[in-house]
Design a protein around this motif. Sequence first.
Motif, mmCIF file in Angstrom:
data_model
loop_
_atom_site.group_PDB
_atom_site.id
_atom_site.type_symbol
_atom_site.label_atom_id
_atom_site.label_comp_id
_atom_site.label_asym_id
_atom_site.label_seq_id
_atom_site.Cartn_x
_atom_site.Cartn_y
_atom_site.Cartn_z
ATOM 1 N N ILE A 1 0.764 -1.135 0.053
ATOM 2 C CA ILE A 1 -0.079 -0.107 -0.145
ATOM 3 C C ILE A 1 0.947 1.354 0.092
ATOM 4 C CG2 ILE A 1 -1.669 1.226 1.248
ATOM 5 C CD1 ILE A 1 -2.873 -1.256 2.340
ATOM 6 N N PRO A 2 0.846 2.177 -0.967
ATOM 7 C CA PRO A 2 1.473 3.343 -0.985
ATOM 8 C C PRO A 2 1.457 4.074 0.431
ATOM 9 C CG PRO A 2 0.095 3.073 -2.949
ATOM 10 C CD PRO A 2 -0.260 2.046 -2.104
ATOM 11 N N ALA A 3 2.712 4.819 0.723
ATOM 12 C CA ALA A 3 2.419 5.665 1.983
ATOM 13 C C ALA A 3 1.868 7.111 1.659
ATOM 14 C CB ALA A 3 4.000 6.099 2.327
ATOM 15 N N ASP A 4 1.622 7.252 0.576
ATOM 16 C CA ASP A 4 1.104 8.643 0.185
ATOM 17 C C ASP A 4 -0.312 8.317 -0.384
ATOM 18 O OD1 ASP A 4 2.306 7.483 -2.151
ATOM 19 O OD2 ASP A 4 2.495 9.377 -3.196
ATOM 20 N N LEU A 5 -1.259 7.581 0.271
ATOM 21 C CA LEU A 5 -2.460 7.367 -0.089
ATOM 22 C C LEU A 5 -3.335 8.480 -0.465
ATOM 23 C CD1 LEU A 5 -3.751 4.344 2.158
ATOM 24 C CD2 LEU A 5 -3.436 4.417 -0.517
ATOM 25 N N GLU A 6 -2.935 9.721 0.226
ATOM 26 C CA GLU A 6 -3.764 10.617 -0.285
ATOM 27 C C GLU A 6 -3.554 11.513 -1.603
ATOM 28 O OE1 GLU A 6 0.633 12.422 0.953
ATOM 29 O OE2 GLU A 6 -1.033 10.767 1.616
ATOM 30 N N ASN A 7 -2.497 10.813 -2.363
ATOM 31 C CA ASN A 7 -2.328 11.026 -3.849
ATOM 32 C C ASN A 7 -2.944 9.882 -4.764
ATOM 33 O OD1 ASN A 7 -0.685 13.283 -3.485
ATOM 34 N ND2 ASN A 7 1.084 12.127 -2.995
ATOM 35 N N TYR A 8 -4.020 9.221 -4.044
ATOM 36 C CA TYR A 8 -4.324 8.002 -4.977
ATOM 37 C C TYR A 8 -5.986 8.109 -4.703
ATOM 38 C CZ TYR A 8 0.078 6.035 -5.853
ATOM 39 O OH TYR A 8 1.384 5.906 -6.154
ATOM 40 N N VAL A 9 -6.550 7.666 -5.634
ATOM 41 C CA VAL A 9 -7.921 7.373 -5.802
ATOM 42 C C VAL A 9 -8.436 5.886 -5.878
ATOM 43 C CG1 VAL A 9 -8.443 7.799 -8.042
ATOM 44 C CG2 VAL A 9 -10.359 8.262 -6.756
ATOM 45 N N LEU A 10 -9.502 5.456 -5.303
ATOM 46 C CA LEU A 10 -9.748 3.927 -5.419
ATOM 47 C C LEU A 10 -11.204 3.925 -6.100
ATOM 48 C CD1 LEU A 10 -8.786 1.258 -4.246
ATOM 49 C CD2 LEU A 10 -10.234 1.680 -2.397
ATOM 50 N N LYS A 11 -11.091 3.083 -7.215
ATOM 51 C CA LYS A 11 -12.241 3.026 -8.031
ATOM 52 C C LYS A 11 -12.788 1.527 -8.551
ATOM 53 C CE LYS A 11 -11.178 6.884 -11.031
ATOM 54 N NZ LYS A 11 -10.820 7.500 -12.577
ATOM 55 N N PRO A 12 -13.985 1.450 -8.252
ATOM 56 C CA PRO A 12 -14.546 -0.108 -8.789
ATOM 57 C C PRO A 12 -14.654 -0.233 -10.352
ATOM 58 C CG PRO A 12 -16.454 1.564 -8.046
ATOM 59 C CD PRO A 12 -15.177 2.232 -7.680
ATOM 60 N N LEU A 13 -14.102 -1.080 -10.830
ATOM 61 C CA LEU A 13 -14.148 -1.368 -12.104
ATOM 62 C C LEU A 13 -15.680 -1.353 -12.763
ATOM 63 C CD1 LEU A 13 -11.561 -4.367 -12.236
ATOM 64 C CD2 LEU A 13 -11.338 -1.625 -13.217
ATOM 65 N N PHE A 14 -16.615 -1.885 -11.977
ATOM 66 C CA PHE A 14 -17.933 -2.117 -12.724
ATOM 67 C C PHE A 14 -19.029 -1.254 -12.217
ATOM 68 C CE2 PHE A 14 -15.624 -6.246 -12.635
ATOM 69 C CZ PHE A 14 -15.413 -6.374 -14.054
ATOM 70 N N SER A 15 -18.815 0.012 -12.507
ATOM 71 C CA SER A 15 -19.672 0.983 -11.964
ATOM 72 C C SER A 15 -19.500 2.204 -13.125
ATOM 73 C CB SER A 15 -19.339 1.683 -10.725
ATOM 74 O OG SER A 15 -18.249 2.566 -10.759
ATOM 75 N N PHE A 16 -20.507 3.252 -12.962
ATOM 76 C CA PHE A 16 -20.418 4.214 -13.899
ATOM 77 C C PHE A 16 -20.797 5.638 -13.293
ATOM 78 C CE2 PHE A 16 -24.690 2.955 -14.143
ATOM 79 C CZ PHE A 16 -25.535 3.950 -14.750
#
Length: 407
Positions: free
Chosen positions: A288-303
Amino acid sequence: MNPSARKTFNANFTEEKYQNFLKDLNAGLHNPIAFRLAETPVFLTDDFRNNLISAGGDIVDTILQPDFKELTERAIPEKWRVANENDHPHFIALDFGVCKDEAGNIVPKLIELQGFPSLYGFQVTLADTYKDNFEISNDQTVYFSGLDRTSYIDLLKKTIVGDFEPGEVVLMDVNAPRQKTVVDFYLTQKYIGTPVVSLSDLEQEGDQLFYRVNGEKKRIRRIYNRLIFDEIEGDPKIFEKAVDIRQSLDVEWITHPNWFYRVSKFTMPFLNGDYIPKTQFLHQLKEIPADLENYVLKPLFSFAGQGVIIDIAKDDIQSIKDPENWILQQKVNYEPVVQAPDGGVKVEIRLLYLWPNGDKKPTLAINLARLSRGKMIGVRYNHDFDWVGGTIAFMSGEQSQESRFKK
């Protein structure tokens, strides 16, 4: 963004012109447009336009790889897999945020992509109406690849209708008249003649499909598909009440529904380049990156941005039970580059490609843009603001006259 065009536009803008613009857009429509239109178009510099073209070409190169179908086979949910898939998507849409790089340059950054149609009809009318109501130079165009209004509509018709008669090709959505994008459906019908139908209008005899016009049954040879399976997810009995379009049918798909999943967020981890944010499948994440504030988490099957986690904690990642269906993507920070009367506005630009049967490669054809002051680009994040909403980007017409993207 083009400072000269922006200065001219803002100096001549009035609320009265904007209201006339909206009035003209809604004139003659079945229902008023159901989404907000921005007070202004976007004006691109030649350099930024060229960067967009280059970035799009690099991404399309990946889609053209011989093993692309093999790479994306897992993208298609089994319950939504449709028979008789063809060899390529007829539409590609690439969404770029306008950002600032480490050197302070304004650059495009890929946000999402889809192998699914967008507002290919409405954008023509939108561009015309901006030009009719505001001071926009005649050397400014919304088209790429040397296209103009006439040749663009010809290419759109070639892609959707092909060698069939327009009445043999239907634009189909689950409940077409009630969609927010219905304005695009009827404008497409106006430009290329394809009737608009709902899923419930389809009638099946053997493996053939039909629809009715004034009670008369008409054969369907092609479906210009605007139905997204996510929108019918909540009705498990949908195909007991309507034709099950997943089965093998004697009909061509423009574009085939499987491409919605193949060219999607699922494609992001396979892309590389200066304009691509680092993206990984969550189940392949080694640490897990130490700088999580620079990432976004996205579900593949949504719009439409549903399920996206913007401010991530470690617990968010560790609690996900199906990590193979999520991506961790480097966060893209939009730069407020469009100058409204009261400050900067963020912008996203969608490149829209058309790929008719018989062409070796897709053609970059037109664009769509969206302005935002909220945390995200979508309507739900901008309902209290002005100078936001759907729009289009104008640019110099003195671009390369290649009829296909450069690679």
